[in-house]
Design an enzyme around this catalytic site. Sequence first.
Site, mmCIF file in Angstrom:
data_model
loop_
_atom_site.group_PDB
_atom_site.id
_atom_site.type_symbol
_atom_site.label_atom_id
_atom_site.label_comp_id
_atom_site.label_asym_id
_atom_site.label_seq_id
_atom_site.Cartn_x
_atom_site.Cartn_y
_atom_site.Cartn_z
ATOM 1 N N SER A 135 6.785 -0.079 0.660
ATOM 2 C CA SER A 135 5.970 -1.282 0.608
ATOM 3 C C SER A 135 5.868 -1.676 -0.853
ATOM 4 O O SER A 135 5.432 -0.886 -1.681
ATOM 5 C CB SER A 135 4.583 -0.964 1.177
ATOM 6 N N LYS A 161 9.666 -3.538 2.523
ATOM 7 C CA LYS A 161 8.586 -4.441 2.944
ATOM 8 C C LYS A 161 7.986 -5.042 1.698
ATOM 9 O O LYS A 161 7.705 -4.320 0.741
ATOM 10 C CB LYS A 161 7.558 -3.638 3.737
ATOM 11 N N LYS A 163 4.924 -7.643 0.095
ATOM 12 C CA LYS A 163 3.650 -8.295 0.366
ATOM 13 C C LYS A 163 3.823 -9.789 0.150
ATOM 14 O O LYS A 163 4.513 -10.201 -0.793
ATOM 15 C CB LYS A 163 2.582 -7.741 -0.586
ATOM 16 N N ASP A 188 4.418 -8.327 4.746
ATOM 17 C CA ASP A 188 3.042 -8.014 5.153
ATOM 18 C C ASP A 188 2.099 -8.984 4.466
ATOM 19 O O ASP A 188 2.044 -9.042 3.233
ATOM 20 C CB ASP A 188 2.713 -6.565 4.747
ATOM 21 N N GLU A 213 4.016 -8.617 9.272
ATOM 22 C CA GLU A 213 2.852 -7.767 9.524
ATOM 23 C C GLU A 213 1.556 -8.529 9.246
ATOM 24 O O GLU A 213 1.407 -9.149 8.193
ATOM 25 C CB GLU A 213 2.966 -6.532 8.614
ATOM 26 N N ASP A 238 -1.481 -4.477 12.015
ATOM 27 C CA ASP A 238 -1.993 -3.354 11.239
ATOM 28 C C ASP A 238 -3.525 -3.381 11.375
ATOM 29 O O ASP A 238 -4.091 -2.762 12.293
ATOM 30 C CB ASP A 238 -1.515 -3.522 9.771
ATOM 31 N N LYS A 262 -1.961 3.634 11.287
ATOM 32 C CA LYS A 262 -2.520 4.347 10.131
ATOM 33 C C LYS A 262 -3.577 5.263 10.696
ATOM 34 O O LYS A 262 -4.528 4.804 11.345
ATOM 35 C CB LYS A 262 -3.158 3.374 9.137
ATOM 36 N N GLY A 290 0.813 3.205 5.366
ATOM 37 C CA GLY A 290 0.304 4.003 4.246
ATOM 38 C C GLY A 290 -0.871 3.313 3.593
ATOM 39 O O GLY A 290 -1.075 2.106 3.765
HETATM 40 O O1 OSB Z 1 -1.438 -3.286 4.562
HETATM 41 O O2 OSB Z 1 -0.083 -1.684 4.676
HETATM 42 C C1 OSB Z 1 -1.002 -2.242 4.094
HETATM 43 C C2 OSB Z 1 -1.789 -0.407 0.837
HETATM 44 C C3 OSB Z 1 -3.158 -0.553 0.788
HETATM 45 C C4 OSB Z 1 -3.783 -1.260 1.777
HETATM 46 C C5 OSB Z 1 -3.061 -1.829 2.818
HETATM 47 C C6 OSB Z 1 -1.687 -1.676 2.874
HETATM 48 C C7 OSB Z 1 -1.043 -0.981 1.851
HETATM 49 C C8 OSB Z 1 0.393 -0.820 1.758
HETATM 50 C C9 OSB Z 1 0.893 0.359 0.965
HETATM 51 O O3 OSB Z 1 1.184 -1.609 2.204
HETATM 52 C C10 OSB Z 1 1.619 1.342 1.766
HETATM 53 C C11 OSB Z 1 1.842 2.619 1.004
HETATM 54 O O4 OSB Z 1 0.940 3.474 0.942
HETATM 55 O O5 OSB Z 1 2.938 2.767 0.467
HETATM 56 MG MG MG Z 2 -0.344 -3.711 6.337
#
Ligand code: OSB
Ligand code: MG
Length: 370
Positions: A135, A161, A163, A188, A213, A238, A262, A290
């Site tokens: 991510s 992925k 953001k 995401d 996402e 999510d 998660k 994560g």
């Molecule tokens: O939306 O998946 C998410 C990190 C913090 C809060 C929300 C998200 C995330 C990530 C990071 O996308 C995923 C990772 O730990 O590598």
């Molecule tokens: Mg997410």
Amino acid sequence: MKIETITLREIRMPLVHFFETSFGRIYSRRILLLTVGCDGIEGWGECVAAEDPFYSSEWIETAWSTIKHYLAPAVLGHSLIAAHEVAGLMARVRGHRMAKAAIENAAWDAEAKQKQQPLWKVLGGTTCQIQCGVSIGIQDSIEQLLDKIETELAAGYRRIKVKVKPGWDINVLERIRSRWPDIVLSCDANSAYTLDEVEHLRRFDRFKLLMIEQPLWNDDIYYHARLQRELKTALCLDESIRHARDAAAAVETGACRIVNIKVGRVGGFSEARKVHDVCQDNNVPVWCGGMLETGVGRAHNIALSTLQNFRLPGDVSASRRYWAEDIIEPEVEVSAQGTITVSDKPGTGYRVREDLIERLAVRKETFSAR
Ligand code: OSB
Ligand code: MG
């Protein structure tokens, strides 16, 4: 197993690179670690509640005080046959799933150690090799993002992925796709859009994304179902999936075709397994999300990812992407094929570096059975 003590510790760890989502940027983490003491064995858990109540309403302070005042008293002194029973003891408390998960998962860790079995097998995992994706947060420039993607692809990760948010989406996806037409790519939004933006979101369809996402509200299922009917690209939920009943509702209404699990968001391993099973029964693939975990939480994500319906690469990546020095040994490493091979040692297969944690701790509190 009898839960005799619960210890909370807060440690501070700077991230090697900032992480930015549609709700903000962070440079450093405050992490709540939890241990349960049962029959002379210590089980470790990590509470994934963040520094601020932005991803979810929980944050580190609500988790600490809810554990102290309600959850620890609910479980201390109880004799259990298995860790999943912890969930029932805490059920009177509404919500606070990340706080609950920290206790329940630590109990699973203790159970696996007590049974001298790998945690992933105790959880019901069926494979010792899991697939990894990354991510990648919002960067200062698209060039910086492209450099990061290049690095992660070279490292072998199987899914990228990124953001997205309004203003950092079509322009970004366009540049990624023109450079890498065929990589497995997803995005995401962390709830950055509304249903008024359907026409805009429809433009995502031309990038052949594996999924989008959580485009809409964090607490919504219904309007995601409406949106999914308007798009070719699969939606993945999510934030909206808090438990197995949400997963069932999302599947039934067609709100998504993929689910991110998660373990903290759903309240622990027992509920995570239920979400997994609901999705499996409906032929909806899941993957492990994560929360910028240290090795303690990361090791738990790895164990969970061995269950059969984790059919897509998770946000389960190497320690070094986040930390100069992780608190487990060995650190989590990912092969050049983008996989992690899970250990057959008892417990998680990783040793928790208690000496380092003790040095990093800024706060510690122990609760005991009376
Ligand atoms: O939306 O998946 C998410 C990190 C913090 C809060 C929300 C998200 C995330 C990530 C990071 O996308 C995923 C990772 O730990 O590598
Ligand atoms: Mg997410």
